[in-house]
Design an enzyme around this catalytic site. Structure first.
Site, PDB file in Angstrom:
ATOM      1  N   LYS A 193      -5.818  -9.828  -6.461  1.00  8.86           N
ATOM      2  CA  LYS A 193      -6.932  -9.532  -5.210  1.00  8.86           C
ATOM      3  C   LYS A 193      -8.203  -8.839  -6.114  1.00  8.86           C
ATOM      4  O   LYS A 193      -8.045  -8.108  -6.402  1.00  8.86           O
ATOM      5  CB  LYS A 193      -6.706  -9.256  -4.187  1.00  8.86           C
ATOM      6  N   LYS A 226       0.729  -1.322  -0.097  1.00  5.71           N
ATOM      7  CA  LYS A 226      -0.008   0.033  -0.010  1.00  5.71           C
ATOM      8  C   LYS A 226       0.823   1.294   0.126  1.00  5.71           C
ATOM      9  O   LYS A 226       0.653   2.522  -0.732  1.00  5.71           O
ATOM     10  CB  LYS A 226      -1.023   0.112   1.113  1.00  5.71           C
ATOM     11  N   LYS A 278     -12.032  -3.911  -3.541  1.00  8.57           N
ATOM     12  CA  LYS A 278     -13.234  -2.951  -3.248  1.00  8.57           C
ATOM     13  C   LYS A 278     -12.405  -1.460  -3.529  1.00  8.57           C
ATOM     14  O   LYS A 278     -12.467  -0.540  -4.322  1.00  8.57           O
ATOM     15  CB  LYS A 278     -13.310  -2.323  -2.017  1.00  8.57           C
TER      16      LYS A 278
END
Ligand code: AMP
Ligand code: TRP
Length: 337
Positions: free
Chosen positions: A200, A117, A203
């Site tokens: 993956k 991230k 959202k």
């Protein structure tokens, strides 16, 4: 170790709409644990985790209520489970601080989610994003939870939670925090993007067609499955034949998870089918399972005041557990009360 009350805890971030990955990887399992009745069950909307990256306040509020509606629509019963919003139970953040002082920098640096991230831009990531796994450990341990059902991507964070519990117990010479067990089972532990079977389903993916949202209508669900990336070969007769075909494997796993069977059973039935047919089948199955959930979510979202009442009640019940655990923690570490 003392006998801990068997208790399940898990959390989901209200950082966007729920995806099919959250639903099959987490929420369906949450309902299973509730139905089994062997453990107390606590399910949490982790809004304090969501703000580790920027959030628009109104959107965050809406996403938190929508997540609660998703839990309820999927079958979480706020009487049998504790359904709670993280920021309404201050002990999460309080124990989180204590754990910031237990966890070591070197442990945090190894977290692959942090590396993914923050990436090359770690200098500009929030301090909270870095500390996030210590808060997650606090979420779990402030309930003395023993079992944590999650998707595969959270495994390393639960291991860190166990390291924190063990170090705390060791440093203070106590057997106070349980070593919570990750529960990562079944075919849906890692649902992949419909556009790239090696990534993956998330959202936060900018491409909406990469995921099924629980709020998608039947048309959108069908369209996304029909357009899902695959290859030109028909379906094999067994799982070994999916080697090197991650996109097809993902669709087979989704089919199995939705139908409550195994990938082998799906392939035994569909061997030799063209992908076009299989995708149409899968779309029908998904619509039949998800449409009732999404319409119930929409109905619940019409009455936000009722959702807020459920969350207030959940926080009250949660604090009956968390307040004494935090008080005992403070006693152990030497806080004057
Ligand atoms: P998050 O939305 O990141 O807060 O994740 C909430 C829960 O859903 C966690 O237990 C995740 O591991 C799980 N989850 C999220 N995405 C997926 C996915 N694509 N496949 C399986 N589980 C997932
Ligand atoms: N980190 C989890 C995720 O992004 C959410 C989460 C926060 C969680 N606290 C938790 C999951 C405690 C399980 C237990 O998916």
């Amino acid at each position: 170790m003392p006998d801990f009350t068997p208790r399940v805890f898990s959390g989901v971030q209200p950082s966007g709409g729920l995806t099919l990955g959250n639903y099959l990887g987490a929420i369906v399992k949450f309902v299973d644990w509730q139905e089994r009745g062997t453990h107390e069950t606590v399910y949490c909307m982790v809004d304090l985790h969501a703000i580790t990256v920027p959030q628009d306040p109104e959107t965050l509020r809406r996403n938190t209520r929508e997540l609660c509606a998703g839990f309820l629509a999927a079958g979480i019963d706020p009487e049998r489970s504790i359904l709670v919003n993280q920021s309404q139970v201050p002990e999460h953040a309080q124990l989180g601080w204590v754990f910031n002082c237990v966890a070591r920098m070197g442990w945090m640096e190894r977290m692959t989610q942090w590396k993914d991230k923050a990436g090359a831009n770690a200098e500009r990531a929030s301090l909270g994003l870095y500390a996030y796994p210590a808060l997650m450990a606090a979420d779990i341990l402030v309930y003395h939870a023993t079992h944590v059902p999650v998707g595969d991507d959270q495994k390393q964070h639960i291991e860190l939670c166990r390291d924190i519990a063990a170090k705390f117990n060791h440093d203070y010479g106590v057997e106070f925090f349980p070593l919570a067990e990750p529960v990562i089972e079944g075919v849906a532990t890692r649902i992949m993007s419909l556009r790239d079977g090696t990534k993956k389903m998330s959202k936060s993916d900018p491409v909406d067609a990469s995921r099924i949202n629980l709020t998608d209508d039947a048309d959108a669900i069908s369209r996304k499955f029909r357009k899902a990336k695959t290859d030109p070969d028909p379906l094999p007769g067994e799982v070994a034949g999916l080697e090197g075909r991650p996109d097809v494997r993902n669709l087979v796993n989704i089919h199995a998870a939705l139908a409550g069977t195994t990938p082998d059973a799906v392939l035994a039935e569909k061997a030799g089918s063209q992908l076009g047919h299989f995708k149409a089948d899968l779309a029908d199955l998904a619509v039949s399972k998800l449409a009732p959930v999404s319409s119930e979510m929409a109905r619940l979202m019409d009455d936000p005041a009722e959702i807020d009442r459920i969350l207030a009640r959940g926080a009250q019940r949660a604090r009956e557990i968390t307040v004494p655990i935090l008080e005992r923690t403070y006693d152990i570490i030497g806080m004057v009360r």
